[in-house]
Design a protein around this motif. Structure first.
Motif, PDB file in Angstrom:
ATOM      1  N   VAL A  40      -2.279  45.827  41.061  1.00 31.25           N
ATOM      2  CA  VAL A  40      -1.505  47.032  41.388  1.00 31.25           C
ATOM      3  C   VAL A  40      -2.062  48.229  40.638  1.00 31.25           C
ATOM      4  CG1 VAL A  40       0.753  48.141  41.186  1.00 31.25           C
ATOM      5  CG2 VAL A  40       0.585  45.779  41.993  1.00 31.25           C
ATOM      6  N   ALA A  41      -2.387  48.054  39.351  1.00 30.38           N
ATOM      7  CA  ALA A  41      -2.974  49.144  38.583  1.00 30.38           C
ATOM      8  C   ALA A  41      -4.291  49.597  39.189  1.00 30.38           C
ATOM      9  CB  ALA A  41      -3.172  48.715  37.134  1.00 30.38           C
ATOM     10  N   ASP A  42      -5.054  48.659  39.743  1.00 32.27           N
ATOM     11  CA  ASP A  42      -6.346  48.985  40.340  1.00 32.27           C
ATOM     12  C   ASP A  42      -6.187  49.809  41.607  1.00 32.27           C
ATOM     13  OD1 ASP A  42      -9.395  48.199  40.354  1.00 32.27           O
ATOM     14  OD2 ASP A  42      -8.698  47.908  42.413  1.00 32.27           O
ATOM     15  N   VAL A  43      -5.154  49.532  42.418  1.00 27.73           N
ATOM     16  CA  VAL A  43      -5.041  50.203  43.715  1.00 27.73           C
ATOM     17  C   VAL A  43      -4.206  51.475  43.649  1.00 27.73           C
ATOM     18  CG1 VAL A  43      -5.296  48.007  44.909  1.00 27.73           C
ATOM     19  CG2 VAL A  43      -3.013  48.932  44.550  1.00 27.73           C
ATOM     20  N   THR A  44      -3.205  51.533  42.779  1.00 28.89           N
ATOM     21  CA  THR A  44      -2.286  52.670  42.819  1.00 28.89           C
ATOM     22  C   THR A  44      -2.872  53.937  42.230  1.00 28.89           C
ATOM     23  OG1 THR A  44      -1.241  51.899  40.770  1.00 28.89           O
ATOM     24  CG2 THR A  44      -0.194  51.277  42.851  1.00 28.89           C
ATOM     25  N   THR A  45      -3.978  53.821  41.505  1.00 31.55           N
ATOM     26  CA  THR A  45      -4.603  55.031  40.964  1.00 31.55           C
ATOM     27  C   THR A  45      -5.237  55.877  42.058  1.00 31.55           C
ATOM     28  OG1 THR A  45      -6.624  53.775  40.525  1.00 31.55           O
ATOM     29  CG2 THR A  45      -5.046  53.991  38.724  1.00 31.55           C
ATOM     30  N   THR A  46      -5.493  55.288  43.215  1.00 25.54           N
ATOM     31  CA  THR A  46      -6.182  56.005  44.291  1.00 25.54           C
ATOM     32  C   THR A  46      -5.342  56.120  45.553  1.00 25.54           C
ATOM     33  OG1 THR A  46      -7.223  53.939  45.036  1.00 25.54           O
ATOM     34  CG2 THR A  46      -8.438  55.276  43.446  1.00 25.54           C
ATOM     35  N   THR A  47      -4.043  55.812  45.484  1.00 27.78           N
ATOM     36  CA  THR A  47      -3.205  55.869  46.677  1.00 27.78           C
ATOM     37  C   THR A  47      -1.976  56.715  46.434  1.00 27.78           C
ATOM     38  OG1 THR A  47      -1.847  53.948  46.125  1.00 27.78           O
ATOM     39  CG2 THR A  47      -3.923  53.514  47.245  1.00 27.78           C
ATOM     40  N   GLU A  48      -1.321  57.042  47.518  1.00 30.00           N
ATOM     41  CA  GLU A  48      -0.111  57.863  47.429  1.00 30.00           C
ATOM     42  C   GLU A  48       1.075  57.084  46.865  1.00 30.00           C
ATOM     43  OE1 GLU A  48       1.332  57.006  52.047  1.00 30.00           O
ATOM     44  OE2 GLU A  48       0.603  58.991  51.474  1.00 30.00           O
ATOM     45  N   LEU A  49       0.953  55.769  46.724  1.00 24.64           N
ATOM     46  CA  LEU A  49       2.042  54.956  46.197  1.00 24.64           C
ATOM     47  C   LEU A  49       1.970  54.816  44.683  1.00 24.64           C
ATOM     48  CD1 LEU A  49       2.295  52.108  48.856  1.00 24.64           C
ATOM     49  CD2 LEU A  49       3.478  54.288  48.783  1.00 24.64           C
ATOM     50  N   SER A  50       1.143  55.628  44.033  1.00 25.67           N
ATOM     51  CA  SER A  50       0.990  55.527  42.586  1.00 25.67           C
ATOM     52  C   SER A  50       2.332  55.708  41.886  1.00 25.67           C
ATOM     53  CB  SER A  50      -0.007  56.581  42.089  1.00 25.67           C
ATOM     54  OG  SER A  50      -0.125  56.531  40.696  1.00 25.67           O
ATOM     55  N   GLY A  51       2.789  54.651  41.185  1.00 27.28           N
ATOM     56  CA  GLY A  51       4.028  54.725  40.422  1.00 27.28           C
ATOM     57  C   GLY A  51       5.292  54.663  41.256  1.00 27.28           C
ATOM     58  N   LEU A  52       5.165  54.536  42.581  1.00 28.91           N
ATOM     59  CA  LEU A  52       6.342  54.542  43.446  1.00 28.91           C
ATOM     60  C   LEU A  52       7.033  53.185  43.412  1.00 28.91           C
ATOM     61  CD1 LEU A  52       7.735  56.510  45.456  1.00 28.91           C
ATOM     62  CD2 LEU A  52       6.491  55.339  47.272  1.00 28.91           C
ATOM     63  N   THR A  53       8.351  53.199  43.240  1.00 29.22           N
ATOM     64  CA  THR A  53       9.138  51.964  43.253  1.00 29.22           C
ATOM     65  C   THR A  53       9.923  51.902  44.550  1.00 29.22           C
ATOM     66  OG1 THR A  53       9.327  51.910  40.845  1.00 29.22           O
ATOM     67  CG2 THR A  53      10.967  50.677  42.096  1.00 29.22           C
ATOM     68  N   GLU A  54       9.698  50.863  45.330  1.00 27.66           N
ATOM     69  CA  GLU A  54      10.320  50.725  46.645  1.00 27.66           C
ATOM     70  C   GLU A  54      11.474  49.733  46.589  1.00 27.66           C
ATOM     71  OE1 GLU A  54       7.197  50.373  49.863  1.00 27.66           O
ATOM     72  OE2 GLU A  54       5.952  50.189  48.068  1.00 27.66           O
ATOM     73  N   VAL A  55      12.573  50.096  47.233  1.00 27.93           N
ATOM     74  CA  VAL A  55      13.755  49.240  47.300  1.00 27.93           C
ATOM     75  C   VAL A  55      14.230  49.178  48.738  1.00 27.93           C
ATOM     76  CG1 VAL A  55      16.101  48.855  46.458  1.00 27.93           C
ATOM     77  CG2 VAL A  55      14.420  49.946  44.958  1.00 27.93           C
ATOM     78  N   LEU A  56      14.500  47.962  49.209  1.00 30.07           N
ATOM     79  CA  LEU A  56      15.084  47.761  50.535  1.00 30.07           C
ATOM     80  C   LEU A  56      16.571  47.496  50.371  1.00 30.07           C
ATOM     81  CD1 LEU A  56      12.346  45.474  52.154  1.00 30.07           C
ATOM     82  CD2 LEU A  56      12.559  47.966  52.282  1.00 30.07           C
ATOM     83  N   VAL A  57      17.401  48.287  51.048  1.00 29.91           N
ATOM     84  CA  VAL A  57      18.859  48.213  50.904  1.00 29.91           C
ATOM     85  C   VAL A  57      19.470  47.911  52.267  1.00 29.91           C
ATOM     86  CG1 VAL A  57      20.921  49.499  50.231  1.00 29.91           C
ATOM     87  CG2 VAL A  57      18.798  49.842  48.984  1.00 29.91           C
ATOM     88  N   PRO A  58      20.416  46.963  52.340  1.00 28.06           N
ATOM     89  CA  PRO A  58      20.965  46.594  53.654  1.00 28.06           C
ATOM     90  C   PRO A  58      21.907  47.633  54.258  1.00 28.06           C
ATOM     91  CG  PRO A  58      22.058  45.365  51.910  1.00 28.06           C
ATOM     92  CD  PRO A  58      20.930  46.097  51.263  1.00 28.06           C
ATOM     93  N   GLY A  59      22.589  48.439  53.443  1.00 29.10           N
ATOM     94  CA  GLY A  59      23.598  49.352  53.963  1.00 29.10           C
ATOM     95  C   GLY A  59      23.072  50.735  54.297  1.00 29.10           C
ATOM     96  N   ALA A  60      23.967  51.564  54.815  1.00 26.07           N
ATOM     97  CA  ALA A  60      23.640  52.952  55.161  1.00 26.07           C
ATOM     98  C   ALA A  60      23.928  53.855  53.962  1.00 26.07           C
ATOM     99  CB  ALA A  60      24.452  53.384  56.378  1.00 26.07           C
ATOM    100  N   GLY A  61      23.697  55.146  54.154  1.00 31.23           N
ATOM    101  CA  GLY A  61      23.971  56.105  53.104  1.00 31.23           C
ATOM    102  C   GLY A  61      23.001  56.042  51.948  1.00 31.23           C
ATOM    103  N   ILE A  62      21.779  55.632  52.212  1.00 33.03           N
ATOM    104  CA  ILE A  62      20.785  55.488  51.156  1.00 33.03           C
ATOM    105  C   ILE A  62      20.023  56.792  50.985  1.00 33.03           C
ATOM    106  CG2 ILE A  62      20.521  53.009  51.480  1.00 33.03           C
ATOM    107  CD1 ILE A  62      18.143  53.552  53.238  1.00 33.03           C
ATOM    108  N   ARG A  63      19.453  56.950  49.807  1.00 34.03           N
ATOM    109  CA  ARG A  63      18.735  58.196  49.522  1.00 34.03           C
ATOM    110  C   ARG A  63      17.609  57.949  48.526  1.00 34.03           C
ATOM    111  NH1 ARG A  63      21.478  63.737  47.087  1.00 34.03           N
ATOM    112  NH2 ARG A  63      19.584  65.027  47.143  1.00 34.03           N
ATOM    113  N   SER A  64      16.424  58.448  48.857  1.00 32.55           N
ATOM    114  CA  SER A  64      15.299  58.359  47.940  1.00 32.55           C
ATOM    115  C   SER A  64      15.291  59.580  47.032  1.00 32.55           C
ATOM    116  CB  SER A  64      13.970  58.295  48.716  1.00 32.55           C
ATOM    117  OG  SER A  64      13.935  57.177  49.570  1.00 32.55           O
TER     118      SER A  64
END
Length: 281
Positions: A40-64
């Motif tokens: 992950v350290a190798d790939v995220t230095t050159t991508t837009e996902l650098s440091g991004l934490t992704e969460v999948l939530v089952p309900g509505a009303g979510i916000r990034s």
């Protein structure tokens, strides 16, 4: 969390679980927790996902917000894994290794996705067929073609991100598909001679990538004694991957010339005596 605590991806992942207890960490954050942090350290230095934490939530009303990317998704039970996190009884919910690869591959370029996928495959005993089966379950969703393309290139025997990149470069150069992590043995006794990072058994040629010089010479010496041609490249990781691949292409061309040079002509004569195997530098 105290004011002086460093906010890395793992810390942000734990904070995300407090905010979304029904959610599941996924993507590169989940890959780090599964043990693929170096990839992950190798790939995220050159991508837009650098440091991004992704969460999948089952309900509505979510916000990034900020580095927390929250998306809506109802996950089947077999695509989520939970375990205690620390002595306070907190629980982390992660996507399974296969679902983690799926989420990484649908968002990252193929080469970067395979770097992470190789590390997860090695750490978790995951195979490309597992990812393809999961992609088939989610047919029609965005990015499944990219997921299948990455799954077809996975190889758990590739043990570092750079070696994954070199292996993919070799395939992009349209060289014959190499055996990864090939263990050369003596046929009569099955005694192990040495291990090669990439090998073409048909031409008895092999490549060592980023090996310590002493280790490379030791392996190469044993292999030369058993009729192999060997090239050692990228010691210390200072050579760009593209340059390493170019030198492997040149090495492969030399192997082809050696093979044809040792084939008799129409009268059964050899143009010259077969040369002794050597370490290409």
């Amino acid at each position: 969390m105290s004011a002086g605590t460093a906010v890395d991806q793992v810390t942000l992942a734990r904070a995300a679980m407090l905010r979304h207890p029904d959610g599941s960490l996924t993507g590169t954050a989940a890959a780090v927790l599964w043990g693929a942090g170096a990839a992950v350290a190798d790939v995220t230095t050159t991508t837009e996902l650098s440091g991004l934490t992704e969460v999948l939530v089952p309900g509505a009303g979510i916000r990034s917000r900020g580095d927390l990317d929250v998306r809506r998704a109802a996950l089947p039970q077999d695509e989520v894994v939970t375990w205690p996190d620390g002595s306070d009884g907190a629980v982390l919910r992660l996507t399974s290794p296969a679902r983690t690869v799926l989420e990484v591959a649908r968002r990252l370029p193929t080469v970067e996705a395979v770097v992470v996928a190789d590390a997860l495959a090695r750490r978790c005993g995951l195979g490309g067929a597992d990812v393809v089966a999961l992609a088939d379950r989610h047919t029609g969703e965005r990015g499944m073609a990219r997921v299948r393309a990455a799954a077809a290139l996975m190889n758990p025997r590739t043990d570092t991100p750079r070696r994954t990149r070199v292996r993919l470069g070799v395939l992009s150069a349209r060289l014959p598909t190499p055996v990864v992590g090939a263990v050369v043995t003596v046929a009569a006794t099955e005694e192990v001679v040495a291990e090669l990072d990439l090998a073409w058994p048909g031409t008895r040629g092999g490549v060592l990538v980023d090996r310590d010089p002493a280790d490379a010479w030791s392996r190469a010496g044993a292999l030369l004694d058993h009729g192999w041609e060997v090239v050692s490249l990228g010691a210390g990781g200072e050579q760009p991957v593209a340059q390493v691949v170019e030198r492997i292409v040149a090495f492969s061309a030399r192997l082809d010339r050696l093979r044809w040079r040792d084939v008799p002509d129409m009268r059964g004569r050899l143009p010259r005596r077969p040369s002794a195997p050597r370490l290409w530098v």
